[in-house]
Design a protein around this motif. Sequence first.
Motif, PDB file in Angstrom:
ATOM      1  N   VAL A   1       0.857  -1.156   0.081  1.00  0.00           N
ATOM      2  CA  VAL A   1      -0.099  -0.067  -0.047  1.00  0.00           C
ATOM      3  C   VAL A   1       1.057   1.292   0.013  1.00  0.00           C
TER       4      VAL A   1
ATOM      5  N   ALA B   1       1.212   4.577   0.631  1.00  0.00           N
ATOM      6  CA  ALA B   1       0.578   5.693   1.577  1.00  0.00           C
ATOM      7  C   ALA B   1       0.975   7.293   1.215  1.00  0.00           C
TER       8      ALA B   1
ATOM      9  N   GLN C   1      -8.981  13.625   2.386  1.00  0.00           N
ATOM     10  CA  GLN C   1      -9.972  12.597   3.028  1.00  0.00           C
ATOM     11  C   GLN C   1      -9.304  11.557   3.465  1.00  0.00           C
ATOM     12  N   SER C   2     -10.085  10.759   4.155  1.00  0.00           N
ATOM     13  CA  SER C   2      -9.527   9.520   4.777  1.00  0.00           C
ATOM     14  C   SER C   2      -8.858   8.642   4.113  1.00  0.00           C
ATOM     15  N   GLY C   3      -7.733   8.276   4.476  1.00  0.00           N
ATOM     16  CA  GLY C   3      -6.861   7.264   3.464  1.00  0.00           C
ATOM     17  C   GLY C   3      -5.719   8.010   2.630  1.00  0.00           C
TER      18      GLY C   3
ATOM     19  N   GLY D   1      -3.258   9.795   3.421  1.00  0.00           N
ATOM     20  CA  GLY D   1      -1.781   9.719   3.658  1.00  0.00           C
ATOM     21  C   GLY D   1      -1.588  10.564   4.795  1.00  0.00           C
TER      22      GLY D   1
ATOM     23  N   SER E   1       0.084   9.147   7.852  1.00  0.00           N
ATOM     24  CA  SER E   1       1.368   8.319   7.610  1.00  0.00           C
ATOM     25  C   SER E   1       2.589   9.557   7.522  1.00  0.00           C
TER      26      SER E   1
ATOM     27  N   HIS F   1      -4.449  10.904  -2.264  1.00  0.00           N
ATOM     28  CA  HIS F   1      -3.886   9.457  -2.540  1.00  0.00           C
ATOM     29  C   HIS F   1      -2.317   9.643  -2.394  1.00  0.00           C
TER      30      HIS F   1
END
Length: 352
Positions: free
Chosen positions: A18, A20, A39-41, A43, A46, A222
């Motif tokens: 994945v 991140a 947004q959620s995800g 990164g 991270s 992303h």
Amino acid sequence: MITTSGLTKVYESRGRQVTALDGVDLHVREGEVFGVIGQSGAGKSSLIRCVNLLERPTSGTVTVDGVDLTALAGKSRRAGKDLRRARSSIGMVFQHFNLLSSRTVKDNIELPLEILGISGAERSRRALELLDLVGLADKAKAYPGQLSGGQKQRVGIARALAGKPKVLLSDEATSALDPETTRSILQLLRDLNQQLGLTVLLITHEMDVVKTICDSAALMQHGRVVESGTVAELLATPGSQLAAELFPVSGAATGPDRTVVDVTFHGESATQPVISQLSRTYNIDISILGAAMDTVGGRQIGRMRIELPGRYEDNVVPVGFLREQGLQVEVVEEDAAAPAATAPALVKEGAK
Ligand SMILES: Nc1ncnc2c1ncn2[C@@H]1O[C@H](COP(=O)(O)OP(=O)(O)OP(=O)(O)O)[C@@H](O)[C@H]1O
Ligand SMILES: [Mg+2]
């Protein structure tokens, strides 16, 4: 104060990879409050975990206050010691506070000082000073379970400041709190930023947080930073999604044969005098359809949607006049001016 360059993070998860972070370049200036939104995800966590090397970046570099942390990570014992020292100049605040429930408030704040090997008397003095700084002088002997969410976060902030950091990292520090408590915590972060000259890198999925305290912001999607800059720079960037969300204007033409334009102003140019001047010079009636303004760093900054009589062809000269005054002018297409077509939300409310 903080620079990441080409930062990537790839997690291995059940045989799958994945990505991140996908080449993040970020520059946070000394003394600013910098917000990362996405947004959620996207990164965000991270990124912040890589900035203090809680997470080891897959590639790229992280420099904090002139020290390349990535060069220190995982090398010799000597470098490990340097990394620990460098990290003590970075404080971190968490969404769920991460306090030890079996320790008093004061002992929670003393914990990082114990790890740094600071003597008992000095620890105690420093902890009481920090409690005073975050407005909890009377809670030294309380346990975390006896505190409200906002009070717990104040303890989390005091603990993060124990090692006298130059940089404070905050990962969704207010997303477990109600709106009023959120405001008071944001105000505390702002005060600390100003009183102590603390550089703050904060992560949020709420545009309001960015609006309330950030000098600069970056939008992540992303694993990449797709926009970043000071609020004024973002506003000056045509088509900036962050600027559209920070200063949303809407309003449709009130009839046919009208020209609708969005006027963006930042820095020296004040809009209202320019608009009345435009009206007088060309003897035209101008309607204000909507406006979103704020004072950032003592300057009025924002966007206004105005309507001029006549089609665009009839308004080339007045529009040129606005541009000559140093204002950024975007002509709103008929479709885009329709009420339903405001900018799409970057971040869903209550995404968490
Ligand atoms: N330890 C991990 N192992 C595997 N994948 C991970 C790990 N941590 C994060 N990821 C993945 O990396 C991507 C980025 O996650 P990250 O937590 O950084 O996002 P985020 O922007 O902080 O999201 P949120 O707003 O939900 O907190 C996601 O696809 C996530 O599933
Ligand atoms: Mg996160």
